[in-house]
Each structure stands twice: as structure tokens, then as C-alpha cells.
Scaffold this active site. Sequence first.
Site, PDB file in Angstrom:
ATOM      1  N   GLY A  28       0.787  -1.224   0.000  1.00  0.00           N
ATOM      2  CA  GLY A  28       0.000   0.000   0.000  1.00  0.00           C
ATOM      3  C   GLY A  28       0.815   1.268   0.000  1.00  0.00           C
ATOM      4  O   GLY A  28       0.392   2.289  -0.543  1.00  0.00           O
ATOM      5  N   ASP A  51      10.241  -6.953  -4.513  1.00  0.00           N
ATOM      6  CA  ASP A  51       9.109  -7.583  -3.832  1.00  0.00           C
ATOM      7  C   ASP A  51       9.044  -9.029  -4.313  1.00  0.00           C
ATOM      8  O   ASP A  51       9.532  -9.344  -5.397  1.00  0.00           O
ATOM      9  CB  ASP A  51       7.795  -6.858  -4.148  1.00  0.00           C
ATOM     10  CG  ASP A  51       6.725  -7.099  -3.091  1.00  0.00           C
ATOM     11  OD1 ASP A  51       6.192  -6.120  -2.544  1.00  0.00           O
ATOM     12  OD2 ASP A  51       6.419  -8.279  -2.812  1.00  0.00           O
ATOM     13  N   LYS A  65       4.096  -8.560  -8.245  1.00  0.00           N
ATOM     14  CA  LYS A  65       3.926  -7.124  -8.028  1.00  0.00           C
ATOM     15  C   LYS A  65       4.989  -6.316  -8.765  1.00  0.00           C
ATOM     16  O   LYS A  65       4.718  -5.209  -9.244  1.00  0.00           O
ATOM     17  CB  LYS A  65       3.963  -6.812  -6.528  1.00  0.00           C
ATOM     18  CG  LYS A  65       2.705  -7.233  -5.788  1.00  0.00           C
ATOM     19  CD  LYS A  65       2.728  -6.791  -4.337  1.00  0.00           C
ATOM     20  CE  LYS A  65       1.420  -7.137  -3.641  1.00  0.00           C
ATOM     21  NZ  LYS A  65       1.416  -6.723  -2.213  1.00  0.00           N
ATOM     22  N   ASN A  86      12.754 -12.516  -2.205  1.00  0.00           N
ATOM     23  CA  ASN A  86      12.753 -12.156  -0.790  1.00  0.00           C
ATOM     24  C   ASN A  86      14.166 -11.741  -0.386  1.00  0.00           C
ATOM     25  O   ASN A  86      15.097 -12.552  -0.461  1.00  0.00           O
ATOM     26  CB  ASN A  86      12.281 -13.355   0.038  1.00  0.00           C
ATOM     27  CG  ASN A  86      12.165 -13.050   1.519  1.00  0.00           C
ATOM     28  OD1 ASN A  86      12.595 -12.002   1.997  1.00  0.00           O
ATOM     29  ND2 ASN A  86      11.588 -13.980   2.262  1.00  0.00           N
ATOM     30  N   ASN A 144       7.130  -6.117   7.847  1.00  0.00           N
ATOM     31  CA  ASN A 144       7.562  -7.064   8.868  1.00  0.00           C
ATOM     32  C   ASN A 144       8.962  -6.722   9.359  1.00  0.00           C
ATOM     33  O   ASN A 144       9.746  -6.070   8.663  1.00  0.00           O
ATOM     34  CB  ASN A 144       7.508  -8.500   8.337  1.00  0.00           C
ATOM     35  CG  ASN A 144       8.441  -8.717   7.161  1.00  0.00           C
ATOM     36  OD1 ASN A 144       9.628  -9.007   7.329  1.00  0.00           O
ATOM     37  ND2 ASN A 144       7.925  -8.564   5.949  1.00  0.00           N
ATOM     38  N   CYS A 162      18.383   0.199  16.935  1.00  0.00           N
ATOM     39  CA  CYS A 162      18.706   0.985  18.129  1.00  0.00           C
ATOM     40  C   CYS A 162      17.567   0.951  19.140  1.00  0.00           C
ATOM     41  O   CYS A 162      17.793   0.920  20.346  1.00  0.00           O
ATOM     42  CB  CYS A 162      19.009   2.432  17.740  1.00  0.00           C
ATOM     43  SG  CYS A 162      20.679   2.710  17.105  1.00  0.00           S
ATOM     44  N   CYS A 222      -6.420 -10.695   9.640  1.00  0.00           N
ATOM     45  CA  CYS A 222      -5.461  -9.862   8.919  1.00  0.00           C
ATOM     46  C   CYS A 222      -5.495  -8.448   9.476  1.00  0.00           C
ATOM     47  O   CYS A 222      -6.445  -8.046  10.137  1.00  0.00           O
ATOM     48  CB  CYS A 222      -5.763  -9.841   7.419  1.00  0.00           C
ATOM     49  SG  CYS A 222      -7.326  -9.056   6.988  1.00  0.00           S
ATOM     50  N   CYS A 251      23.670   0.032  21.021  1.00  0.00           N
ATOM     51  CA  CYS A 251      22.988  -0.716  19.964  1.00  0.00           C
ATOM     52  C   CYS A 251      23.648  -2.082  19.776  1.00  0.00           C
ATOM     53  O   CYS A 251      24.880  -2.210  19.836  1.00  0.00           O
ATOM     54  CB  CYS A 251      23.021   0.070  18.656  1.00  0.00           C
ATOM     55  SG  CYS A 251      22.194  -0.757  17.275  1.00  0.00           S
ATOM     56  N   CYS A 297      26.477  -0.285  13.428  1.00  0.00           N
ATOM     57  CA  CYS A 297      25.910   0.974  13.916  1.00  0.00           C
ATOM     58  C   CYS A 297      26.875   1.648  14.884  1.00  0.00           C
ATOM     59  O   CYS A 297      27.087   2.863  14.821  1.00  0.00           O
ATOM     60  CB  CYS A 297      24.560   0.721  14.590  1.00  0.00           C
ATOM     61  SG  CYS A 297      23.757   2.208  15.240  1.00  0.00           S
TER      62      CYS A 297
END
Length: 381
Positions: A52, A73, A96, A119, A153, A198, A219, A272, A277
Amino acid sequence: MATPYREKIEKMSSEVIDSNPYSRLMALKKMGIVNNYENIRNLSVIIVGLGGIGSVAAEMLTRCGIGKLLLFDYDTVEIANMNRLFFRPEQSGKSKTMAAQETLSSINPDVQFESHNYNITTIDNFEHFKGRIEKGGLVEGEPVDLVLGCVDNFEARTAINQACLELGKSWMESGVSENAISGHIQLIIPGESACFQCVPPLIVASGIDERTLKREGVCAASLPTTMGIVAGMLVQNTLKYLLKFGEVSSLLGYNALLDYFPKDNMKPNPECSNSFCIIHQQKYKEFLKNNPKENLIQNNNNNNINNNEKKSTYENEWGIELIETSEDFNNNNNNNNKPSNNSFEFSYDKKPTVELNEQSTVKVNSSSNLEDLMNQLKNMK
């Protein structure tokens, strides 16, 4: 691949004619907002996730004339996606990335597209993904200019975060809540601002496997309005960051219940868990030590927006005068429904209620406080 409806345009023009798709974009230069809008043709952006937010962001950047878009994607278009923007029912069943490239290339054939249907969280795919960040720019072998995370996710966000930390590449993270009434965008600059690890979300801090939380027939909610607003926030911030105008937001939220847009700056966590980082934090501290006059990105952008507002007030060929800024408007229009601080913990402030009989009334307005209400109650008979 869809057949383009026009020939490619080699150079952006500000000529005001019906056949010029860039005339209204180039008007930003005439208005004194952007000094170099045509530079967008030299820029490349990676978008991870074409849901979206990501699909709408891709369309916006395509219409803006970005030089190159790299799309990532591994999902397919479904009829269930039709409550959102961009995809069409006849594209159901297609990947997609393929469906997006077909639509986008027909909108603007000047943009270069590169699609990857996989993925990014698997070991092999992660290395390839990182390689495209490093060498997938407008000129092959050069890095892309920015990465946009539009995934839903933690695992994918962590993969983007890790790749960008290893390469020292800035990226923007975005998301919408499961109830579809709030969202956010965040600019992550390695060492200068908080990376995604972090301040880990509760689901990870609690040691829960998020995959175990998904239940059949259940969902998350999805509103095209919220998705569109967050996508607009993301692309607006992207344009300001890449074309260097206005104030680039470090962290910007959206609460649909109150139409409230909180802002904040997320500093990196010195403890962290990501070693890359920590390394970037040390490098940035050394940079500030050697360059004491350098300000943080927020201060630089504040100066830029002030200069742009002053310039755009009078210096344009139409003689349009700016009579009120957003700061003036906010100062002159107090809204007590909005919190006085920029806390992202705020969600909804329930209004006080009082049970009364038919003869009794208590007047409550937006400026009432607890003491006023108590005095009114005491005077009731």
C-alpha cells in the site's frame, strides 16, 4: 511491457505547453522552492516492498521524473489488494514487480526500471540486494542515492537496515499500524540517527517470533487513505532529501483520529546491538570533533527552509506573495485536542464526560480544565 503513450524526453523543460509533462514540476524553480529540480533525472532510488505504501511511492516518484527506480518484492497481486491504490483487478496473479513496472513505464517512459522478484531476507538474495544498493545507480557500478523501506515485517526491515549499515547508506523506513489509523516515516543515517535496531519494537524485545502471531482468517486493517498519506509523506521527504530543499524530517508520524503529525529526532543508541551501527557512531563523533562548525541535519534543514520561505515570498515571476507560514497558522489557531509535546506514545485523548439529570447542564468547551468543571458541578442544585 506496456507500450508508452509518448516518446522519451531527453531533457526536462519548463516550457508551458500541454505536451510537456514536466512544466508544473519545473515551476518549482520559478517559485523559488527548488533550485535544481532537473537533477532528479540523475538520481536513483530503491523501493523495497510494493504494498500500500511502496506501490504508491513508486508511482509518485515516477510522475516526478526520477532517473531510475529499482523495485523489490516477492509477492503477487491479489484481489484482496484492490482496497488499496495503484494495482488493477486485471493484474491479479502477476508478480507485483512485473505489474508495477508495466504500469509505471506507461506513465513515464523516461524513467529506467529494474525489478527483482525475490525475498531479500535469504542469504543469497541479501547479498544480491546489497550489491544493487552499492552498484545499481543510474550509471551501472555507482551506488543508488537512497533506499526506501516499505515493508510490513521486522525481518525485512532488519535486512534493509543491515545492508545499509554495512554500506554506510542512508535509507527511509515507513509503516502503517495494524489498525490502519496511524503511520510514520523515519530517515536513518548511519551513525547520525538511530538505526532500526537501536530501539527495537516490543515484539522483538519480548523475544517473540512474529510468525507465530499470524492466525488464519485474521489480517491487519488497511485503509487506502492512510496508505496514501504515509506514501506522500515518504516521497515528500525523499524529494527534500535528494534535491536539498526545505526541512527533511528525521521522524514524522501521522494519527488519523486527530489529524496529528508529531515530529521527533531519534538519536543513535550507544549500546545498539548492531556492531556496524556502533562503528558509524564512532565515525560520526570523530567527524563532529574535527568539524565543530558542522550542525546536525535538522539544523541545516531549518536554515534551508527559512531561506526558502523568504525567497519564495517575493522572488517569482508571478509576483505571488506569501502572507502566512505554517508556523504563523499554528500560533494563531490553538487546537487543544492536540498534545503539547511531540510524544509518539500519544494516541487518543478521551474527552471528560459528566452524567447529568434533565434539569442540569454543564458547559464544556475546548479550554475547560478540571478546576472549571469542579466549580460548575459545585454550583449545580
